[in-house]
Scaffold this active site. Structure first.
Site, PDB file in Angstrom:
ATOM      1  N   GLU A  96     -10.832   4.604   8.645  1.00  0.00           N
ATOM      2  CA  GLU A  96     -10.938   4.304   7.124  1.00  0.00           C
ATOM      3  C   GLU A  96     -11.533   2.811   6.892  1.00  0.00           C
ATOM      4  O   GLU A  96     -10.993   2.359   6.173  1.00  0.00           O
ATOM      5  CB  GLU A  96      -9.657   4.625   6.504  1.00  0.00           C
ATOM      6  CG  GLU A  96      -9.018   5.997   6.477  1.00  0.00           C
ATOM      7  CD  GLU A  96      -7.562   6.161   5.777  1.00  0.00           C
ATOM      8  OE1 GLU A  96      -6.746   5.286   5.728  1.00  0.00           O
ATOM      9  OE2 GLU A  96      -7.421   7.168   5.350  1.00  0.00           O
ATOM     10  N   GLU A 128       3.707   9.077  -0.736  1.00  0.00           N
ATOM     11  CA  GLU A 128       2.641   8.874  -1.111  1.00  0.00           C
ATOM     12  C   GLU A 128       1.934  10.243  -1.688  1.00  0.00           C
ATOM     13  O   GLU A 128       1.402  10.542  -2.748  1.00  0.00           O
ATOM     14  CB  GLU A 128       1.518   8.432  -0.083  1.00  0.00           C
ATOM     15  CG  GLU A 128      -0.087   8.457  -0.494  1.00  0.00           C
ATOM     16  CD  GLU A 128      -0.887   7.990   0.691  1.00  0.00           C
ATOM     17  OE1 GLU A 128      -0.179   7.598   1.700  1.00  0.00           O
ATOM     18  OE2 GLU A 128      -2.011   8.013   0.274  1.00  0.00           O
ATOM     19  N   GLU A 159       0.729  -1.253  -0.015  1.00  0.00           N
ATOM     20  CA  GLU A 159      -0.026   0.132  -0.076  1.00  0.00           C
ATOM     21  C   GLU A 159       0.926   1.403  -0.133  1.00  0.00           C
ATOM     22  O   GLU A 159       1.627   1.406   0.967  1.00  0.00           O
ATOM     23  CB  GLU A 159      -0.829  -0.066   1.277  1.00  0.00           C
ATOM     24  CG  GLU A 159      -1.769   1.228   1.314  1.00  0.00           C
ATOM     25  CD  GLU A 159      -3.207   0.842   1.961  1.00  0.00           C
ATOM     26  OE1 GLU A 159      -3.715  -0.085   2.069  1.00  0.00           O
ATOM     27  OE2 GLU A 159      -3.852   1.838   2.259  1.00  0.00           O
ATOM     28  N   LYS A 191       0.684  10.583  13.894  1.00  0.00           N
ATOM     29  CA  LYS A 191       1.271  11.200  12.603  1.00  0.00           C
ATOM     30  C   LYS A 191       1.842  12.831  12.688  1.00  0.00           C
ATOM     31  O   LYS A 191       1.254  13.428  13.459  1.00  0.00           O
ATOM     32  CB  LYS A 191       0.341  11.183  11.444  1.00  0.00           C
ATOM     33  CG  LYS A 191      -0.117   9.971  10.936  1.00  0.00           C
ATOM     34  CD  LYS A 191      -1.106   9.931   9.494  1.00  0.00           C
ATOM     35  CE  LYS A 191      -1.228   8.491   9.218  1.00  0.00           C
ATOM     36  NZ  LYS A 191      -1.925   8.621   7.706  1.00  0.00           N
ATOM     37  N   ASN A 214      -3.467  -1.669   7.493  1.00  0.00           N
ATOM     38  CA  ASN A 214      -4.738  -2.024   7.373  1.00  0.00           C
ATOM     39  C   ASN A 214      -4.585  -3.766   7.154  1.00  0.00           C
ATOM     40  O   ASN A 214      -4.468  -4.259   6.177  1.00  0.00           O
ATOM     41  CB  ASN A 214      -5.319  -1.515   5.800  1.00  0.00           C
ATOM     42  CG  ASN A 214      -5.343  -0.206   5.917  1.00  0.00           C
ATOM     43  OD1 ASN A 214      -5.886   0.514   6.620  1.00  0.00           O
ATOM     44  ND2 ASN A 214      -4.835   0.449   4.585  1.00  0.00           N
ATOM     45  N   ASP A 268      -2.680  14.391   6.859  1.00  0.00           N
ATOM     46  CA  ASP A 268      -2.183  13.239   6.165  1.00  0.00           C
ATOM     47  C   ASP A 268      -1.097  13.532   5.697  1.00  0.00           C
ATOM     48  O   ASP A 268      -1.007  13.332   4.390  1.00  0.00           O
ATOM     49  CB  ASP A 268      -3.301  12.695   5.614  1.00  0.00           C
ATOM     50  CG  ASP A 268      -3.133  11.085   5.425  1.00  0.00           C
ATOM     51  OD1 ASP A 268      -2.216  10.426   5.885  1.00  0.00           O
ATOM     52  OD2 ASP A 268      -4.009  10.430   4.882  1.00  0.00           O
ATOM     53  N   ARG A 283     -11.358  17.892   9.676  1.00  0.00           N
ATOM     54  CA  ARG A 283     -10.738  16.569   9.939  1.00  0.00           C
ATOM     55  C   ARG A 283      -9.484  16.917  10.853  1.00  0.00           C
ATOM     56  O   ARG A 283      -8.823  16.158  11.419  1.00  0.00           O
ATOM     57  CB  ARG A 283     -10.255  16.178   8.690  1.00  0.00           C
ATOM     58  CG  ARG A 283      -9.176  14.905   8.559  1.00  0.00           C
ATOM     59  CD  ARG A 283      -9.066  14.074   7.346  1.00  0.00           C
ATOM     60  NE  ARG A 283      -8.104  13.239   7.184  1.00  0.00           N
ATOM     61  CZ  ARG A 283      -7.573  12.786   6.183  1.00  0.00           C
ATOM     62  NH1 ARG A 283      -8.163  12.978   5.087  1.00  0.00           N
ATOM     63  NH2 ARG A 283      -6.698  12.019   6.262  1.00  0.00           N
TER      64      ARG A 283
HETATM   65  C1  BDP Z   1      -3.427   7.386   4.174  1.00  0.00           C
HETATM   66  C2  BDP Z   1      -3.059   6.339   2.935  1.00  0.00           C
HETATM   67  C3  BDP Z   1      -3.663   4.977   3.319  1.00  0.00           C
HETATM   68  C4  BDP Z   1      -3.337   4.492   4.742  1.00  0.00           C
HETATM   69  C5  BDP Z   1      -3.649   5.368   5.699  1.00  0.00           C
HETATM   70  C6  BDP Z   1      -3.025   5.263   7.174  1.00  0.00           C
HETATM   71  O1  BDP Z   1      -3.603   7.097   1.982  1.00  0.00           O
HETATM   72  O2  BDP Z   1      -3.453   4.198   2.216  1.00  0.00           O
HETATM   73  O3  BDP Z   1      -3.973   3.490   5.050  1.00  0.00           O
HETATM   74  O4  BDP Z   1      -3.043   6.769   5.239  1.00  0.00           O
HETATM   75  O5  BDP Z   1      -2.264   5.833   7.582  1.00  0.00           O
HETATM   76  O6  BDP Z   1      -2.532   8.592   3.897  1.00  0.00           O
HETATM   77  O7  BDP Z   1      -3.737   4.310   7.902  1.00  0.00           O
END
Ligand code: BDP
Length: 694
Positions: A288, A390, A164, A357, A207, A362, A333
């Site tokens: 998510e 990403e 991922e 984070k 995930n 994000d 958010r």
């Molecule tokens: C997001 C990503 C996703 C990740 C998520 C995470 O797009 O793929 O699963 O973070 O940190 O930025 O869990």
């Protein structure tokens, strides 16, 4: 007549050896007297053997001499010193000692002592010594110990071998071949990590697949743990919170249910039977679409503490992620994780650490620090960075993340007054935390050069170095990496380091200038898509974040807007409250600014926007020129590969600039003051649409 055609072509460098090349240095003679022999006061152990092996191989490569093992008095000595902190080391060079030679006491010859309290410290000391020699630095005394205890990579690797958000090939872990077939690359991976102090690895995606909680998969995971152990690396697993249901066949995964607790207790026992030094669990819950305790009316603390109880008898820990956000079209958010976690401060078990984070949204190219840092004094917090790119250009853009890492680490939270930086929150110095940690989402994959873009190796390297010591400067880290990886020619090394140092700012300029954020293409996050207005969730669109209208641009997070600024300590919020005083790099994070409003730069918002986008483009061209000047100074294969990627970056930068200028012009209705778009908005939208097709 016979012709013998011999090809002695030197194999070009494909980047596989990372920063651990250990080719012979020109000044080898400076070091040869030290390279004669090694002795150790430590009893043998797998980690000590790794240290010996690495030292031997490294010196053989760098100086041409392989040291012999001696029982005592080697020219390099591993010395026990209980006063040195766990994992730390001291290197002492050339302190003359009296030694006995044929019964006579004489002044000893040149030696190096690597002192530590544990074999791990010796291993890290060995890599430090090799680092000095590889850069052809004069050998100097040094003492060093890690600022955080867990320096961890999080792999987002899937059971099917994909990654991922991976941009460097497939997963390194070949789950279907394990446990019978053990790829030697696992060992190379472990030594690269050990060389920069990384001592923990979570191998599977957050995930998480519940497969990892089965005997079948634990047998595979065990093999990786066995490979990592001699390099001082502990293995962790991401867990799926619904595992009790998915693999335990229970009716529920409610953390307060006795059967669920029994499931986790016995599962944990099973894991430790295979992996006695297993680190613990990493959990993404209620985020998510991932399952979590809130489904059962329980809190994140209920979930974390339940798992913590299971791993406690084995000294394991639970790393619970704070990356949560509710799909609320009227919310922000920015505030979601804070609202969920701040009230839980002080309620987590002792062996839980909450992983946050770096920023509240994000992993954006530039983001203010997460407001949870400084707001949870009673809970150990881990800092999570994303090394994989990403949102920062995949493997076609150079983006030296050390700059971003440092910006966050050096941000002042004011938790205990001025000087309470994020670095101090996470290294425990403000609160005496038992567990301290920094995590990075790995950028490694099966590509020969590990990271896709060769210059992205510097991000893996910088992550490790900063997790070890967050006071190191980005310049120093860049210089170290370049000299070990690309060239030791001073002028060329300076050019290469400068490319890294400039790269972050350049990328921000043509993608997200002035604090614009989350305007990347839907789902895959490739390229620009500021026009994205519908998605599965409102907070997955771009218009949610940029809020462009006929008046202006940006997200008002003051009291007149979402009031997210109030989450920070007043002294922190202060710097971003007044648009006229806000650092332009953060302007649109906090303010909705009129298109024609004059900024501190002297230009209007619209003009500054055009100006920055356009200079970003120019800067990419400059980076290309700088790189071109390295032809003949760096390995030809590496040179050509990076050259190609920079050309791709140039192509993408035009797309970004044009997309932003033309799209936002539909709101500003003003002439484009800098740059001339190469395509129409319709053409650009079509390109981005095509990238999103299956
Ligand atoms: C997001 C990503 C996703 C990740 C998520 C995470 O797009 O793929 O699963 O973070 O940190 O930025 O869990």
């Amino acid at each position: 007549m016979f012709f013998v055609v011999c090809s002695f072509a030197v194999k070009a460098d494909d980047g596989y050896r990372l920063w651990l090349k250990f080719d012979k240095v020109a000044s080898a003679s400076r070091y040869t007297s030290y390279a004669q022999s090694v002795s150790s006061e430590f009893p043998t152990s797998p980690i000590l053997e790794t240290a010996r092996k690495e030292l031997g191989q490294g010196l053989k490569g760098l100086t041409g001499i392989a040291p012999v093992a001696k029982s005592a008095d080697g020219s390099i000595q591993f010395v026990k010193d209980a006063t040195i902190p766990e994992e730390g080391f001291e290197i002492q060079v050339d302190k003359k000692v009296q030694v006995k030679v044929d019964g006579l006491s004489v002044l000893g010859r040149k030696y190096i002592r690597i002192k530590a309290s544990s074999d791990r410290g010796i291993l890290y000391g060995v890599f430090e010594l090799l680092r000095m020699i590889q850069q052809e630095k004069p050998l100097a005394d040094i003492s060093s110990s890690p600022k955080v205890k867990l320096r961890m990579l999080n792999h987002w690797d899937n059971v099917m071998g994909t990654i991922e958000r991976g941009y460097a090939g497939a997963s390194l872990w070949k789950w279907y071949e394990l446990p019978e077939t053990v790829d030697p690359r696992y060992t190379d991976y472990a030594r690269a990590n050990a060389s920069i102090g990384i001592n923990a690895v979570s191998v599977n995606n957050v995930n998480a697949s519940a497969r990892f909680m089965t005997p079948e998969y634990l047998a595979k995971v065990k093999v990786l743990a066995d490979v990592f152990r001699p390099y001082g690396i502990k293995l962790f697993l991401s867990v799926n919170f619904a595992s009790p249901k998915l693999v335990g066949k229970l009716k529920t995964s409610d953390p307060l249910d006795p059967q669920v607790r029994a499931f986790w207790a016995s599962k944990t026992k099973e894991i430790y039977a295979q992996i006695p030094d297993f680190g613990g669990f990493l959990v993404k819950a209620n985020s998510e679409g991932e399952p979590g305790p809130q489904e059962f009316g329980r809190t994140h603390a209920d979930g974390a503490n339940m798992l913590a109880e299971a791993v406690k008898p084995f000294n394991g820990i639970v790393i619970w992620r704070a990356f949560v956000y509710a799909p609320n079209p009227n919310g922000d958010r920015f505030k979601e994780a804070y609202n969920d976690f701040k009230p839980l401060d002080g309620t987590f078990a002792k062996n839980v650490i909450v992983q946050v984070k770096n920023g509240p949204i994000d992993f954006q190219p530039r983001e203010p620090f997460h407001p949870l840092f400084g707001a949870m004094p009673k809970t150990p917090l881990a800092l999570e960075f994303q090394i994989t790119q990403e949102y920062t250009g995949f493997s076609t853009n150079v983006f030296y993340q050390s700059i971003l890492f440092k910006e966050c680490l050096d941000s002042d939270t004011y938790q205990n007054g001025k000087g309470s930086t994020v670095a101090k929150v996470i290294d425990g110095s403000l609160g005496n935390d038992q567990i301290t940690m920094m995590a990075g989402v790995a950028n490694t994959g099966s590509d020969r050069n590990w990271t896709g873009h060769l210059l992205s190796q510097a991000n893996w390297y910088a992550f490790g170095r900063l997790a070890w010591d967050h006071t190191l400067s980005s310049e120093k880290i860049a210089d170290e990496w370049v000299k070990q990886t690309l060239t030791r020619d001073d002028k060329a090394a300076k050019t290469a380091s400068d490319i890294l140092m400039k790269s972050r700012d350049t990328y921000v300029k043509f993608t997200t200038p002035l604090g614009l954020h989350h305007v990347m293409g839907q789902g895959i996050h490739w390229g620009p898509e500021p026009w994205l207005e519908r998605s599965q969730r409102p907070d997955w669109t771009s218009i949610y974040y940029h809020r462009a209208d006929s008046v202006g641009l940006g997200f008002d997070r003051k009291a007149s807007g979402s009031n997210a600024l109030s989450l920070y300590h007043p002294a922190v919020a202060q710097q971003w409250l007044d648009p006229a005083k806000t650092d332009l790099n953060y302007l649109l994070w906090f303010h909705h600014v009129g298109w024609k409003e004059k900024l501190t730069s002297g230009r209007t918002l619209w003009d500054e926007f055009c100006y920055r986008m356009n200079s970003g483009l120019q800067e990419v061209k400059d980076l290309q020129k700088d790189w071109d000047s390295l032809q003949g100074k760096v390995d030809p294969e590496i040179f050509a590969d990076v050259r190609g990627r920079l050309a791709a970056q140039q192509r993408e930068s035009v797309l970004w600039r044009d997309a932003h200028l033309l799209y936002f012009q539909t709101y500003s209705k003003l002439p484009i003051s800098y740059g001339t778009p190469a395509r129409t908005l319709a053409e650009i939208k079509e390109i981005v649409r095509i990238y999103q097709l299956k």
